[in-house]
Motif scaffolding. Structure first.
Motif, PDB file in Angstrom:
ATOM      1  N   LEU A   8       0.826  -1.209   0.000  1.00  0.00           N
ATOM      2  CA  LEU A   8       0.000   0.000   0.000  1.00  0.00           C
ATOM      3  C   LEU A   8       0.859   1.256   0.000  1.00  0.00           C
ATOM      4  O   LEU A   8       0.570   2.217  -0.718  1.00  0.00           O
ATOM      5  CB  LEU A   8      -0.944  -0.001   1.203  1.00  0.00           C
ATOM      6  CG  LEU A   8      -2.040  -1.073   1.178  1.00  0.00           C
ATOM      7  CD1 LEU A   8      -2.747  -1.144   2.521  1.00  0.00           C
ATOM      8  CD2 LEU A   8      -3.019  -0.816   0.051  1.00  0.00           C
ATOM      9  N   LEU A   9       1.917   1.254   0.788  1.00  0.00           N
ATOM     10  CA  LEU A   9       2.805   2.412   0.845  1.00  0.00           C
ATOM     11  C   LEU A   9       3.549   2.621  -0.471  1.00  0.00           C
ATOM     12  O   LEU A   9       3.811   3.762  -0.870  1.00  0.00           O
ATOM     13  CB  LEU A   9       3.790   2.277   2.000  1.00  0.00           C
ATOM     14  CG  LEU A   9       3.206   2.448   3.396  1.00  0.00           C
ATOM     15  CD1 LEU A   9       4.216   2.028   4.445  1.00  0.00           C
ATOM     16  CD2 LEU A   9       2.756   3.868   3.620  1.00  0.00           C
ATOM     17  N   ASP A  10       3.887   1.542  -1.140  1.00  0.00           N
ATOM     18  CA  ASP A  10       4.589   1.653  -2.422  1.00  0.00           C
ATOM     19  C   ASP A  10       3.751   2.388  -3.464  1.00  0.00           C
ATOM     20  O   ASP A  10       4.298   2.980  -4.393  1.00  0.00           O
ATOM     21  CB  ASP A  10       4.965   0.266  -2.952  1.00  0.00           C
ATOM     22  CG  ASP A  10       6.235  -0.272  -2.318  1.00  0.00           C
ATOM     23  OD1 ASP A  10       7.069   0.539  -1.863  1.00  0.00           O
ATOM     24  OD2 ASP A  10       6.393  -1.509  -2.282  1.00  0.00           O
ATOM     25  N   PRO A  13       2.173   8.530  -2.953  1.00  0.00           N
ATOM     26  CA  PRO A  13       3.185   9.555  -3.255  1.00  0.00           C
ATOM     27  C   PRO A  13       4.224   9.626  -2.123  1.00  0.00           C
ATOM     28  O   PRO A  13       3.909   9.394  -0.945  1.00  0.00           O
ATOM     29  CB  PRO A  13       2.376  10.855  -3.326  1.00  0.00           C
ATOM     30  CG  PRO A  13       0.968  10.432  -3.568  1.00  0.00           C
ATOM     31  CD  PRO A  13       0.814   9.088  -2.909  1.00  0.00           C
ATOM     32  N   LEU A  14       5.440   9.951  -2.489  1.00  0.00           N
ATOM     33  CA  LEU A  14       6.547   9.975  -1.535  1.00  0.00           C
ATOM     34  C   LEU A  14       6.272  10.899  -0.347  1.00  0.00           C
ATOM     35  O   LEU A  14       6.607  10.567   0.790  1.00  0.00           O
ATOM     36  CB  LEU A  14       7.832  10.389  -2.249  1.00  0.00           C
ATOM     37  CG  LEU A  14       9.118  10.212  -1.465  1.00  0.00           C
ATOM     38  CD1 LEU A  14       9.301   8.767  -1.008  1.00  0.00           C
ATOM     39  CD2 LEU A  14      10.299  10.650  -2.313  1.00  0.00           C
ATOM     40  N   GLY A  15       5.645  12.034  -0.575  1.00  0.00           N
ATOM     41  CA  GLY A  15       5.333  12.956   0.520  1.00  0.00           C
ATOM     42  C   GLY A  15       4.407  12.335   1.555  1.00  0.00           C
ATOM     43  O   GLY A  15       4.551  12.574   2.748  1.00  0.00           O
ATOM     44  N   ALA A  18       6.432   9.878   3.626  1.00  0.00           N
ATOM     45  CA  ALA A  18       7.214  10.618   4.627  1.00  0.00           C
ATOM     46  C   ALA A  18       6.334  11.061   5.787  1.00  0.00           C
ATOM     47  O   ALA A  18       6.746  10.992   6.950  1.00  0.00           O
ATOM     48  CB  ALA A  18       7.891  11.824   3.976  1.00  0.00           C
ATOM     49  N   ALA A  19       5.110  11.493   5.493  1.00  0.00           N
ATOM     50  CA  ALA A  19       4.194  11.912   6.556  1.00  0.00           C
ATOM     51  C   ALA A  19       3.815  10.732   7.448  1.00  0.00           C
ATOM     52  O   ALA A  19       3.725  10.874   8.672  1.00  0.00           O
ATOM     53  CB  ALA A  19       2.939  12.549   5.954  1.00  0.00           C
ATOM     54  N   LEU A  20       3.615   9.580   6.843  1.00  0.00           N
ATOM     55  CA  LEU A  20       3.310   8.387   7.646  1.00  0.00           C
ATOM     56  C   LEU A  20       4.507   7.953   8.484  1.00  0.00           C
ATOM     57  O   LEU A  20       4.349   7.520   9.629  1.00  0.00           O
ATOM     58  CB  LEU A  20       2.831   7.247   6.748  1.00  0.00           C
ATOM     59  CG  LEU A  20       1.430   7.421   6.197  1.00  0.00           C
ATOM     60  CD1 LEU A  20       1.135   6.354   5.151  1.00  0.00           C
ATOM     61  CD2 LEU A  20       0.404   7.372   7.315  1.00  0.00           C
ATOM     62  N   ALA A  21       5.700   8.077   7.915  1.00  0.00           N
ATOM     63  CA  ALA A  21       6.905   7.753   8.685  1.00  0.00           C
ATOM     64  C   ALA A  21       7.007   8.678   9.896  1.00  0.00           C
ATOM     65  O   ALA A  21       7.323   8.234  11.006  1.00  0.00           O
ATOM     66  CB  ALA A  21       8.154   7.865   7.809  1.00  0.00           C
ATOM     67  N   VAL A 101      10.157   1.892   3.256  1.00  0.00           N
ATOM     68  CA  VAL A 101       9.672   2.231   1.916  1.00  0.00           C
ATOM     69  C   VAL A 101      10.319   3.532   1.451  1.00  0.00           C
ATOM     70  O   VAL A 101      10.781   3.636   0.313  1.00  0.00           O
ATOM     71  CB  VAL A 101       8.128   2.318   1.893  1.00  0.00           C
ATOM     72  CG1 VAL A 101       7.629   2.945   0.602  1.00  0.00           C
ATOM     73  CG2 VAL A 101       7.522   0.936   2.092  1.00  0.00           C
ATOM     74  N   TYR A 102      10.375   4.512   2.324  1.00  0.00           N
ATOM     75  CA  TYR A 102      10.987   5.794   1.972  1.00  0.00           C
ATOM     76  C   TYR A 102      12.457   5.580   1.590  1.00  0.00           C
ATOM     77  O   TYR A 102      12.933   6.104   0.574  1.00  0.00           O
ATOM     78  CB  TYR A 102      10.860   6.772   3.137  1.00  0.00           C
ATOM     79  CG  TYR A 102      11.247   8.185   2.777  1.00  0.00           C
ATOM     80  CD1 TYR A 102      10.289   9.087   2.326  1.00  0.00           C
ATOM     81  CD2 TYR A 102      12.561   8.618   2.874  1.00  0.00           C
ATOM     82  CE1 TYR A 102      10.640  10.385   1.977  1.00  0.00           C
ATOM     83  CE2 TYR A 102      12.922   9.909   2.527  1.00  0.00           C
ATOM     84  CZ  TYR A 102      11.960  10.784   2.095  1.00  0.00           C
ATOM     85  OH  TYR A 102      12.298  12.063   1.742  1.00  0.00           O
ATOM     86  N   TRP A 103      13.159   4.802   2.394  1.00  0.00           N
ATOM     87  CA  TRP A 103      14.569   4.517   2.133  1.00  0.00           C
ATOM     88  C   TRP A 103      14.739   3.836   0.778  1.00  0.00           C
ATOM     89  O   TRP A 103      15.605   4.215  -0.017  1.00  0.00           O
ATOM     90  CB  TRP A 103      15.147   3.641   3.239  1.00  0.00           C
ATOM     91  CG  TRP A 103      16.562   3.243   2.972  1.00  0.00           C
ATOM     92  CD1 TRP A 103      16.989   2.117   2.326  1.00  0.00           C
ATOM     93  CD2 TRP A 103      17.738   3.969   3.297  1.00  0.00           C
ATOM     94  NE1 TRP A 103      18.358   2.099   2.244  1.00  0.00           N
ATOM     95  CE2 TRP A 103      18.841   3.232   2.831  1.00  0.00           C
ATOM     96  CE3 TRP A 103      17.963   5.188   3.948  1.00  0.00           C
ATOM     97  CZ2 TRP A 103      20.148   3.664   2.994  1.00  0.00           C
ATOM     98  CZ3 TRP A 103      19.278   5.609   4.116  1.00  0.00           C
ATOM     99  CH2 TRP A 103      20.348   4.858   3.646  1.00  0.00           C
TER     100      TRP A 103
END
Length: 143
Positions: A8-10, A13-15, A18-21, A101-103
């Motif tokens: 789902l995270l993939d 959008p990247l932003g 990042a907000a979820l992280a 996922v962000y990494w």
């Protein structure tokens, strides 16, 4: 569990990832508490530093209501069926999934994290009387 979250995270959008992280880091910091660590110790029959991280990953995966109640009063975990069943409650695969996922997508860690608070003094979690006093419902269920 972590694989589906990752899928789902993939797709996000990247932003938003990042907000979820960031939100996960905030929950991790809020739940970094001696009383909750004591509950995790009792529930899992011991709890190392990593074990407490993975326990909190499991706790976050239980949803907002369970999480909020447990942070406010760890003894409410006695109401959670998985706790009553005596399962080992850790979810390493859920812990840090948004960071991962962000990494993977950027090659760097999200820069917006929350600091863990300073912990108060630990109490003797092997002392039956102390456990009974601090976590009476959990002690009655698991003791």
């Amino acid at each position: 569990m972590g694989r589906r979250a990752r899928e789902l995270l993939d797709e996000m959008p990247l932003g938003e990832v990042a907000a979820l992280a960031r939100a996960e880091w905030e929950l991790r910091a809020r739940s970094y508490r001696v009383d909750l660590w004591g509950a995790a110790y009792l529930i899992n029959g011991g709890c190392s530093d990593d074990g407490f991280e993975y326990f909190r990953g499991w706790l976050m995966a239980q949803g907002r209501d369970v999480f909020e109640r447990a942070v406010a009063d760890p003894d409410t975990l006695a109401d959670v069926p998985a706790v009553r069943e005596g399962l080992d409650l850790e979810a390493e695969d859920m812990f840090g999934v948004a960071d991962s996922v962000y990494w993977d997508r950027t090659g760097q860690a999200p820069t917006d994290t929350a600091d863990y608070p300073q912990l108060s003094a630990f109490w003797d979690r092997d002392d039956k009387e102390e456990r009974r006093r601090r976590l009476p419902r959990l002690d009655a269920v698991l003791g």
